[in-house]
Design a protein around this motif. Structure first.
Motif, mmCIF file in Angstrom:
data_model
loop_
_atom_site.group_PDB
_atom_site.id
_atom_site.type_symbol
_atom_site.label_atom_id
_atom_site.label_comp_id
_atom_site.label_asym_id
_atom_site.label_seq_id
_atom_site.Cartn_x
_atom_site.Cartn_y
_atom_site.Cartn_z
ATOM 1 N N GLY A 85 0.816 -1.212 0.000
ATOM 2 C CA GLY A 85 0.000 0.000 0.000
ATOM 3 C C GLY A 85 0.847 1.258 0.000
ATOM 4 N N ALA A 86 1.924 1.246 0.777
ATOM 5 C CA ALA A 86 2.810 2.409 0.840
ATOM 6 C C ALA A 86 3.525 2.632 -0.489
ATOM 7 C CB ALA A 86 3.831 2.218 1.960
ATOM 8 N N ILE A 87 4.002 1.551 -1.103
ATOM 9 C CA ILE A 87 4.727 1.674 -2.376
ATOM 10 C C ILE A 87 3.807 2.192 -3.477
ATOM 11 C CG2 ILE A 87 5.869 0.365 -4.212
ATOM 12 C CD1 ILE A 87 6.994 -1.465 -2.002
ATOM 13 N N VAL A 88 2.601 1.648 -3.565
ATOM 14 C CA VAL A 88 1.660 2.082 -4.605
ATOM 15 C C VAL A 88 1.252 3.535 -4.382
ATOM 16 C CG1 VAL A 88 -0.666 1.728 -5.542
ATOM 17 C CG2 VAL A 88 0.812 -0.230 -5.090
ATOM 18 N N SER A 89 1.071 3.933 -3.134
ATOM 19 C CA SER A 89 0.703 5.318 -2.830
ATOM 20 C C SER A 89 1.760 6.283 -3.324
ATOM 21 C CB SER A 89 0.497 5.493 -1.321
ATOM 22 O OG SER A 89 -0.578 4.692 -0.858
ATOM 23 N N VAL A 90 3.020 5.955 -3.084
ATOM 24 C CA VAL A 90 4.116 6.811 -3.543
ATOM 25 C C VAL A 90 4.167 6.839 -5.067
ATOM 26 C CG1 VAL A 90 6.626 7.071 -3.604
ATOM 27 C CG2 VAL A 90 5.483 6.496 -1.450
ATOM 28 N N ALA A 91 4.002 5.657 -5.696
ATOM 29 C CA ALA A 91 4.067 5.581 -7.155
ATOM 30 C C ALA A 91 2.970 6.404 -7.818
ATOM 31 C CB ALA A 91 3.973 4.123 -7.604
ATOM 32 N N VAL A 92 1.784 6.401 -7.235
ATOM 33 C CA VAL A 92 0.677 7.184 -7.792
ATOM 34 C C VAL A 92 0.903 8.674 -7.561
ATOM 35 C CG1 VAL A 92 -1.797 7.666 -7.612
ATOM 36 C CG2 VAL A 92 -0.987 5.315 -7.597
ATOM 37 N N ALA A 93 1.511 9.024 -6.440
ATOM 38 C CA ALA A 93 1.728 10.434 -6.114
ATOM 39 C C ALA A 93 2.792 11.080 -6.991
ATOM 40 C CB ALA A 93 2.115 10.562 -4.634
ATOM 41 N N VAL A 94 3.744 10.289 -7.490
ATOM 42 C CA VAL A 94 4.837 10.832 -8.306
ATOM 43 C C VAL A 94 4.397 10.872 -9.768
ATOM 44 C CG1 VAL A 94 7.196 10.449 -9.094
ATOM 45 C CG2 VAL A 94 6.571 9.953 -6.710
ATOM 46 N N PRO A 95 4.375 12.050 -10.395
ATOM 47 C CA PRO A 95 3.897 12.166 -11.780
ATOM 48 C C PRO A 95 4.630 11.258 -12.771
ATOM 49 C CG PRO A 95 4.063 14.329 -10.785
ATOM 50 C CD PRO A 95 4.674 13.370 -9.799
ATOM 51 N N ALA A 96 5.925 11.051 -12.576
ATOM 52 C CA ALA A 96 6.708 10.249 -13.524
ATOM 53 C C ALA A 96 6.239 8.803 -13.586
ATOM 54 C CB ALA A 96 8.182 10.302 -13.151
ATOM 55 N N SER A 97 5.771 8.269 -12.478
ATOM 56 C CA SER A 97 5.316 6.878 -12.447
ATOM 57 C C SER A 97 3.796 6.756 -12.523
ATOM 58 C CB SER A 97 5.816 6.181 -11.172
ATOM 59 O OG SER A 97 5.425 6.909 -10.014
ATOM 60 N N ARG A 98 3.102 7.883 -12.426
ATOM 61 C CA ARG A 98 1.630 7.845 -12.408
ATOM 62 C C ARG A 98 1.055 7.363 -13.732
ATOM 63 N NH1 ARG A 98 -0.403 13.415 -11.204
ATOM 64 N NH2 ARG A 98 0.652 13.000 -9.232
ATOM 65 N N ASP A 99 1.747 7.643 -14.839
ATOM 66 C CA ASP A 99 1.241 7.245 -16.158
ATOM 67 C C ASP A 99 1.039 5.738 -16.268
ATOM 68 O OD1 ASP A 99 1.024 9.776 -17.094
ATOM 69 O OD2 ASP A 99 2.871 9.738 -18.287
ATOM 70 N N PHE A 100 1.825 4.968 -15.522
ATOM 71 C CA PHE A 100 1.692 3.511 -15.598
ATOM 72 C C PHE A 100 0.409 3.017 -14.923
ATOM 73 C CE2 PHE A 100 6.178 4.155 -16.376
ATOM 74 C CZ PHE A 100 6.415 3.285 -17.425
ATOM 75 N N PHE A 101 -0.268 3.901 -14.225
ATOM 76 C CA PHE A 101 -1.552 3.552 -13.613
ATOM 77 C C PHE A 101 -2.730 4.060 -14.446
ATOM 78 C CE2 PHE A 101 1.407 3.274 -10.138
ATOM 79 C CZ PHE A 101 0.925 2.248 -9.342
ATOM 80 N N MET A 102 -2.427 4.702 -15.570
ATOM 81 C CA MET A 102 -3.499 5.301 -16.362
ATOM 82 C C MET A 102 -4.153 4.273 -17.284
ATOM 83 S SD MET A 102 -3.523 8.333 -15.171
ATOM 84 C CE MET A 102 -4.447 9.357 -16.297
ATOM 85 N N SER A 103 -4.787 3.287 -16.673
ATOM 86 C CA SER A 103 -5.532 2.271 -17.417
ATOM 87 C C SER A 103 -7.011 2.629 -17.372
ATOM 88 C CB SER A 103 -5.306 0.891 -16.788
ATOM 89 O OG SER A 103 -6.210 -0.045 -17.309
ATOM 90 N N ASP A 104 -7.674 2.554 -18.530
ATOM 91 C CA ASP A 104 -9.086 2.937 -18.546
ATOM 92 C C ASP A 104 -9.996 1.898 -17.904
ATOM 93 O OD1 ASP A 104 -8.902 0.973 -20.471
ATOM 94 O OD2 ASP A 104 -9.310 2.307 -22.171
ATOM 95 N N ARG A 105 -9.441 0.785 -17.494
ATOM 96 C CA ARG A 105 -10.255 -0.286 -16.906
ATOM 97 C C ARG A 105 -10.894 0.139 -15.581
ATOM 98 N NH1 ARG A 105 -8.188 -6.502 -15.778
ATOM 99 N NH2 ARG A 105 -10.210 -7.352 -15.174
ATOM 100 N N TYR A 106 -10.144 0.885 -14.766
ATOM 101 C CA TYR A 106 -10.653 1.287 -13.448
ATOM 102 C C TYR A 106 -10.695 2.804 -13.312
ATOM 103 C CZ TYR A 106 -9.781 -3.609 -12.315
ATOM 104 O OH TYR A 106 -9.784 -4.986 -12.313
ATOM 105 N N ALA A 107 -10.973 3.495 -14.394
ATOM 106 C CA ALA A 107 -11.063 4.952 -14.327
ATOM 107 C C ALA A 107 -12.206 5.407 -13.427
ATOM 108 C CB ALA A 107 -11.241 5.522 -15.732
ATOM 109 N N ASP A 108 -13.260 4.619 -13.346
ATOM 110 C CA ASP A 108 -14.401 4.925 -12.474
ATOM 111 C C ASP A 108 -14.107 4.399 -11.070
ATOM 112 O OD1 ASP A 108 -16.818 4.949 -11.066
ATOM 113 O OD2 ASP A 108 -18.003 4.666 -12.889
ATOM 114 N N PRO A 109 -14.123 5.270 -10.040
ATOM 115 C CA PRO A 109 -13.803 4.828 -8.677
ATOM 116 C C PRO A 109 -14.706 3.709 -8.166
ATOM 117 C CG PRO A 109 -13.770 7.216 -8.800
ATOM 118 C CD PRO A 109 -14.308 6.735 -10.109
#
Length: 239
Positions: A85-109
């Protein structure tokens, strides 16, 4: 009279081969049949294989599911969830790594939350862990050395994800930017997914062995998948 080691290994190899055949059939059915049948293939396969393993002589302890083993795995499970949870939180918070989470599969919360707390645990994590770290690893550990058991289990887990990774780059901006969205990108995405899940399978198997509990790899597997889904929703929100 002691069992002939060669005959024992042959028996183990035949049982493992039967498990692999069942997994191959389940994988194809899960990905090439339509709902609602496809939703229940993997959970049903897990239930059948657990029942077959118990009838074949494996015990709940061999599967990592005894009451004492559950208690053994609690600390490992909590640690896995917190660390991931801590690692993913940091990865999402950093713009450089955030793009790898930009999947349209879970765009809806709401889709992400449903996946994280219902679909992923019931349709993916628990059945797969029962199959791979429960039945398959339990069988392998009964007949073969630890290194062999972990290696075969990890490779089988990686190949299990081959069909599900065929369209991996299509809906993910970070991956398509990194490897491309054409044929080369699709091949690279499949190879990358199989390699990554093989490594993950080795870690899950090692954790199952280290903790002497199926709960620990279940928690780590869930944490990786569920926090990933939630991370995608957060990444879309952050833009």
């Amino acid at each position: 009279m002691p069992t002939n080691p060669r005959r024992r290994r042959l028996k183990g190899a035949l049982i493992v081969a039967a498990i692999i055949v069942a997994l191959t059939a389940a994988d194809l059915l899960a990905h090439y049949t339509h709902a609602p049948v496809s939703y229940f293939v993997v959970p049903a396969t897990a239930a059948v294989l657990v029942a077959a393993a118990l009838m074949a002589g494996l015990t709940w302890t061999d599967l990592g599911l005894s009451r004492q083993q559950f208690r053994n795995g609690i600390a490992y499970a909590l640690a896995a969830i917190i660390v991931v949870g801590a690692i993913v939180s940091v990865a999402v918070a950093v713009p450089a790594s955030r793009d790898f989470f930009m999947s349209d599969r879970y765009a809806d919360p709401s889709d992400a939350l449903l996946a994280a707390f219902v679909v992923i645990p019931l349709q993916t994590v628990i059945p797969e862990e029962l199959i791979f770290r429960g039945v398959l690893q339990g069988t392998l550990m009964k007949f073969f050395a630890t290194r062999v058991a972990l290696t075969i289990g990890a490779v089988a887990f990686g190949l299990w994800h081959l069909t599900s990774s065929l369209g991996l780059t299509a809906g993910n901006e970070g991956l398509s930017d990194a490897v491309g969205s054409g044929t080369f990108g699709q091949i690279a995405g499949v190879i990358g997914a199989v390699v990554a899940t093989t490594l993950a399978g080795f870690v899950f198997g090692w954790l199952r062995r280290r903790s002497d509990s199926l709960l620990a790899p279940v928690a780590l597997h869930w944490a990786l998948n569920a926090t990933g889904a939630i991370g995608v929703a957060v990444a879309w929100h952050l833009g």
